[in-house]
Design an enzyme around this catalytic site. Structure first.
Site, PDB file in Angstrom:
ATOM      1  N   CYS A  54      49.267  24.769 -16.373  1.00  7.81           N
ATOM      2  CA  CYS A  54      48.774  23.621 -15.597  1.00  7.81           C
ATOM      3  C   CYS A  54      48.287  24.071 -14.218  1.00  7.81           C
ATOM      4  O   CYS A  54      47.461  23.386 -13.602  1.00  7.81           O
ATOM      5  CB  CYS A  54      49.854  22.559 -15.440  1.00  7.81           C
ATOM      6  SG  CYS A  54      51.379  23.132 -14.663  1.00  7.81           S
ATOM      7  N   HIS A 310      55.559  20.676 -12.711  1.00  8.54           N
ATOM      8  CA  HIS A 310      54.323  20.416 -13.455  1.00  8.54           C
ATOM      9  C   HIS A 310      53.249  19.908 -12.510  1.00  8.54           C
ATOM     10  O   HIS A 310      53.538  19.337 -11.452  1.00  8.54           O
ATOM     11  CB  HIS A 310      54.597  19.387 -14.562  1.00  8.54           C
ATOM     12  CG  HIS A 310      53.434  19.110 -15.460  1.00  8.54           C
ATOM     13  ND1 HIS A 310      52.715  20.105 -16.094  1.00  8.54           N
ATOM     14  CD2 HIS A 310      52.842  17.927 -15.835  1.00  8.54           C
ATOM     15  CE1 HIS A 310      51.756  19.565 -16.825  1.00  8.54           C
ATOM     16  NE2 HIS A 310      51.806  18.249 -16.670  1.00  8.54           N
TER      17      HIS A 310
END
Length: 467
Positions: A54, A310
């Site tokens: 990510c 994240h």
């Protein structure tokens, strides 16, 4: 305009060391060995198949969305042809590579008006860095598949990736070739023509390596501060802040504050100008970091947002969310540099420094007079709202709209309803006083409150996750 091709094993070894550190863990390499895969459910949204990448995928998605929202309405995103989406992806990759060619500058704290937002380089302006060389990592042919190294493909993004052996990443790195392009035109033409290579397995790594090669390993180390840290955490596989900043701003600084800060006698360089897309993090709510004015106020209403583990993307079509270039906004920015704890006040002794950065009067008599105005009770501090009200009239100050619509992207299918990637849509309302955060929404609200205090969000389709 020339194009060259070399094996480049020496350079790849340096890049590999910078990205992974002294050792590559096979399971982490497997998690990063994916391409830029679009979801069949949300045609303009990239899929992240495993935890880790990510740090590259979310910034690419942010630049992709930045360009999409300038040409399409939200209702049109699912109608955009796949070939057009591919063109937007190639343009985003090109723009991010071009950012890495920006010349270094650390002059923003000198007090020169040329460094104010009005004169700063606008990320939407024509590229000033239209010269190469751009050095691109390529795989000329697909790697031979075997029982240990098959990976997932764009057609089968949910297929589990087998655990690779050391042979797999050695095979990948030994087959990487380097190509040089001398202009943006030739670079983008290459990316459009060979986009299938970046949508296939290893595409994310090929792009990351291209960013580093174009930037230069030596320059990367200088911007990271020669700390000896790898861009990817060797134990968890997450991208570090230096990698995130590199993808968002083109510089690999590990810090999120504005400009240069003196820390223990060391001058540490953070973010030097407003980027095209911004950055917000829940770690600021937890008091681990304080994100500077530049990252919070990009030139487009698009932000990469971080939880503890994240990255996802927040975006909006509301152009009024972009803070205008003005003297009062410059003053707010400079004030924030000295409000190191984010408490909305500064020590009185810092007033002269603030006024000097704003090219305002700093005569001793004037400073003494202003201290009486700003701190009549002799508390030794200057409140933010008092400072702005004293030096500027109310109509000069920018305020975001009271209500606006936002959208959220999360590339992990497991974090979306029914394991299908969807953009979440929410209506934000800015309140005059503190709003209690419901447990189901608190994670998201605490992150966004670092940018817009006292906000509430009503989600129209589902409540998204930052993780």
């Amino acid at each position: 305009m020339t194009e060259g091709s070399t094996h480049g094993s020496g350079s790849i070894q340096e890049v590999c060391q910078l990205v992974w550190g002294p050792n590559i863990r096979p399971e982490l390499f497997a998690r990063w060995s994916q391409g830029f895969i679009f979801s069949e459910h949300e045609k303009t949204a990239l899929i992240q198949t495993s935890g880790g990448p990510c740090a590259v995928i979310a910034p690419v998605q942010a630049f992709l969305l930045k360009n999409l929202i300038s040409k399409h309405q939200f209702s049109q995103l699912r109608e955009v042809e796949s070939t057009t989406v591919d063109q937007y992806l190639a343009a985003a990759l090109t723009e991010m590579l071009c950012q890495c060619k920006q010349p270094p500058t650390v002059t923003m704290h000198t007090g020169d008006k040329s460094n104010s937002p009005t004169h700063a380089c606008d990320s939407n302006a024509p590229l000033q860095r239209d010269h190469g060389p751009f050095e691109i990592a390529c795989l000329d042919d697909p790697l031979p598949l075997n029982n240990d190294c098959s990976g997932s493909s764009p057609q089968e993004p949910d297929q589990p990736t087998p655990t690779p052996s050391a042979k797999d990443y050695s095979l990948f790195h030994s087959n990487v070739r380097l190509r040089q392009f001398e202009s943006v035109h030739s670079l983008q033409n290459h990316l459009e023509t060979h986009l299938d290579k970046y949508k296939a397995q290893y595409g994310v790594l090929l792009f990351l390596y291209s960013i580093i090669l174009t930037k230069g390993v030596k320059t990367m180390n200088e911007e990271m501060g020669d700390l000896g840290e790898s861009l990817i955490d060797g134990s968890q596989g997450h991208g570090g802040q230096g990698l995130i900043n590199l993808l968002i701003t083109g510089r690999a600084s590990s810090y999120v504050w504005d400009g240069v800060k003196d820390v223990g006698g060391l001058s540490l360089i953070g973010i030097l100008k407003r980027p095209a897309v911004g950055f917000l993090t829940r770690l600021e709510h937890l008091r681990y970091v304080q994100v500077g004015w530049y990252l919070k106020n990009p030139t487009n209403p698009v932000w990469v947002i971080a939880s503890e583990t994240h990255l996802s993307v927040l975006f909006s079509w509301c152009k009024k969310l972009v803070t205008p270039d003005s003297e009062v906004e410059r003053a707010k920015q400079v004030f924030s540099w000295y409000d190191t704890e984010g408490n909305r006040f500064i020590q009185g002794e810092k007033l002269k420094d603030v006024l000097e950065k704003l090219n305002l009067c700093t005569d001793d008599d004037f400073i003494q007079f202003m201290m009486l105005e700003l701190d009549p009770d002799n508390m030794g501090v200057i409140l933010y709202h008092k400072f702005v009200e004293t030096f500027f009239t109310p109509d000069q100050s920018y305020a975001p709209p009271d209500t606006f619509v936002i959208y959220h992207y999360n590339g992990l299918e497991s974090s979306c309803p029914l394991n299908k990637i969807q953009y979440a849509e929410g209506c934000v309302t800015l309140q005059e006083s503190h709003v209690g955060f419901a447990a189901s929404n608190s994670e998201f609200l605490t992150c966004l409150a670092t940018k817009w205090p006292n906000l509430d969000i009503q989600w129209s389709n589902f409540t998204p996750s930052l993780n």
